[in-house]
Design a protein around this motif. Structure first.
Motif, PDB file in Angstrom:
ATOM      1  N   MET A   1       0.848  -1.182   0.000  1.00 53.67           N
ATOM      2  CA  MET A   1       0.000   0.000   0.000  1.00 53.67           C
ATOM      3  C   MET A   1       0.884   1.233   0.000  1.00 53.67           C
ATOM      4  SD  MET A   1      -3.002   1.093   2.719  1.00 53.67           S
ATOM      5  CE  MET A   1      -1.862   1.402   4.074  1.00 53.67           C
ATOM      6  N   THR A   2       0.738   2.092  -0.983  1.00 52.72           N
ATOM      7  CA  THR A   2       1.525   3.309  -1.063  1.00 52.72           C
ATOM      8  C   THR A   2       0.591   4.502  -1.087  1.00 52.72           C
ATOM      9  OG1 THR A   2       1.558   3.227  -3.489  1.00 52.72           O
ATOM     10  CG2 THR A   2       3.369   2.173  -2.336  1.00 52.72           C
ATOM     11  N   GLU A   6      -2.210  11.466   2.288  1.00 55.29           N
ATOM     12  CA  GLU A   6      -2.936  10.681   3.279  1.00 55.29           C
ATOM     13  C   GLU A   6      -4.243  11.366   3.670  1.00 55.29           C
ATOM     14  OE1 GLU A   6      -0.074   8.020   5.863  1.00 55.29           O
ATOM     15  OE2 GLU A   6       0.485  10.136   6.040  1.00 55.29           O
ATOM     16  N   GLU A 228      -5.081   5.886   6.338  1.00 51.89           N
ATOM     17  CA  GLU A 228      -4.212   4.911   5.683  1.00 51.89           C
ATOM     18  C   GLU A 228      -3.278   4.242   6.686  1.00 51.89           C
ATOM     19  OE1 GLU A 228      -5.320   7.903   2.496  1.00 51.89           O
ATOM     20  OE2 GLU A 228      -4.709   7.973   4.601  1.00 51.89           O
ATOM     21  N   ALA A 229      -2.736   5.038   7.609  1.00 49.85           N
ATOM     22  CA  ALA A 229      -1.841   4.473   8.619  1.00 49.85           C
ATOM     23  C   ALA A 229      -2.590   3.513   9.534  1.00 49.85           C
ATOM     24  CB  ALA A 229      -1.205   5.600   9.440  1.00 49.85           C
ATOM     25  N   TRP A 232      -3.176   0.317   7.700  1.00 51.96           N
ATOM     26  CA  TRP A 232      -1.937  -0.466   7.618  1.00 51.96           C
ATOM     27  C   TRP A 232      -1.647  -1.156   8.957  1.00 51.96           C
ATOM     28  CZ3 TRP A 232       0.936  -2.680   4.232  1.00 51.96           C
ATOM     29  CH2 TRP A 232       2.234  -3.078   4.529  1.00 51.96           C
ATOM     30  N   ARG A 233      -1.939  -0.495  10.053  1.00 51.41           N
ATOM     31  CA  ARG A 233      -1.767  -1.131  11.362  1.00 51.41           C
ATOM     32  C   ARG A 233      -2.587  -2.418  11.449  1.00 51.41           C
ATOM     33  NH1 ARG A 233      -2.208   3.249  16.347  1.00 51.41           N
ATOM     34  NH2 ARG A 233      -0.327   4.467  15.857  1.00 51.41           N
ATOM     35  N   HIS A 236      -1.425  -4.996   7.832  1.00 50.07           N
ATOM     36  CA  HIS A 236      -0.100  -4.955   7.207  1.00 50.07           C
ATOM     37  C   HIS A 236       0.407  -6.342   6.813  1.00 50.07           C
ATOM     38  CE1 HIS A 236       0.657  -5.554  11.523  1.00 50.07           C
ATOM     39  NE2 HIS A 236       1.702  -6.279  11.143  1.00 50.07           N
ATOM     40  N   ILE A 241      -3.281  -4.502  -0.177  1.00 49.24           N
ATOM     41  CA  ILE A 241      -4.379  -3.618   0.208  1.00 49.24           C
ATOM     42  C   ILE A 241      -4.523  -2.578  -0.895  1.00 49.24           C
ATOM     43  CG2 ILE A 241      -5.339  -2.080   1.961  1.00 49.24           C
ATOM     44  CD1 ILE A 241      -3.299  -3.190   3.937  1.00 49.24           C
TER      45      ILE A 241
END
Length: 297
Positions: A1-2, A6, A228-229, A232-233, A236, A241
């Motif tokens: 995921m990039t 954000e 987004e962060a 990802w948590r 991940h 994703i």
């Protein structure tokens, strides 16, 4: 995921977990929530309730694919403290209001459960689809420990889609915030494919639901943590994703003088005459934005 830009607040985030056949939506309401709540002097339990419902409207509205489509949420009872809760989402625009008994709200103690507020109420969820002018509505009892739980039941009972929704609300400060995540399992493929052989106990779904349920309320409303962060948590360890920023959100009350003139034109002349004040003006009160519109009939 990039990510290059954000998402923090007042914008939907859509995502899929292709290998798990799961789609999701995340949202955090900030300025738009303040704008909507500022239209009325709601007591804290009602502010919290409306903030929660607005998150649900945004999350479910994010499932709509066509411009002009709308989702409407109504919670209603005959004898509850809350008489009516109504909010909707269309094209990134949110609006909502609550009709309630102020005296009974003032008498509330620490118990502000769903049953206390609504008694034996019901939740109606309506999807109006712009492409084919079709309307789909599901009605479920207002049961569980929150309106979020009742909304989750709607997807399980009416849509038969395994769904997990978590919402967190904090309206205790001058800058209220409300946030949520919605996860759904599309059993025979990712978003856009027909759903076949829906199973509420599918191993893929059980895995995702367990992880999704670990999200903490304070994480959801943490304005320094991008969506987004946070995503990802949670996920991940997934192979992929796919993230797509959705529309920006705004308060979208659609009240105008022209709109109300068109509505009033549908009433018989004798009924319109009874609505006029001593100056011959019909005063229309918009419950959503708490504005009065003088209509010269």
């Amino acid at each position: 995921m990039t990510d290059t830009h954000e998402t923090y607040a007042d914008r939907l985030l859509t995502f899929t977990l292709p290998q798990r056949h799961v789609r999701g939506r995340m949202v955090r309401l900030d300025s738009v929530l303040s704008t909507i709540l500022s239209a009325h002097d709601y007591p804290t339990p009602i502010r919290d309730l409306l903030a929660e419902a607005l998150v649900l409207a945004a999350l479910s509205g994010g499932l709509l694919k066509d411009d002009g489509s709308q989702v409407t949420i109504q919670a209603q009872t005959d004898s509850g403290i809350v008489e009516l809760l109504a909010c909707d989402y269309r094209g990134g625009e949110l609006r909502g209001y609550v009709q309630f008994d102020p005296e009974r709200v003032a008498q509330l103690g620490a118990d502000v459960s769903l049953e206390t507020l609504f008694g034996k109420g019901f939740l109606a969820v309506t999807f109006d689809l712009a492409t084919n002018d079709q309307r789909y509505q599901g009605i479920v009892p207002l049961e569980g420990n929150s309106i979020t739980a009742a909304f989750e039941n709607y997807f399980g009972q009416s849509e038969q889609v395994p769904t997990l929704i978590r919402v967190s609300v904090d309206t205790s400060t001058d800058q209220p915030v409300a946030s949520g995540i919605l996860l759904q399992h599309l059993a025979d493929g990712e978003e856009g494919r027909e759903r076949l052989h829906v199973r509420m106990d599918h191993p893929e779904w059980e895995h995702v639901a367990i992880i999704g349920d670990t999200i903490r309320p304070e994480e959801l409303i943490d304005g320094t943590l991008s969506l987004e962060a946070l995503l990802w948590r949670l996920f991940h360890e997934e192979e992929e994703i796919r993230v797509t920023p959705g529309p920006y959100l705004s308060r979208g009350c659609r009240c105008t003088t022209v709109h109300f003139e068109n509505v009033l034109a549908r009433f018989p002349s004798e009924e319109r005459a009874a609505m006029r004040n001593d100056d011959g003006i019909i005063m229309v009160d918009c419950a959503f934005c708490s504005r009065l519109f003088p209509i010269q009939d």
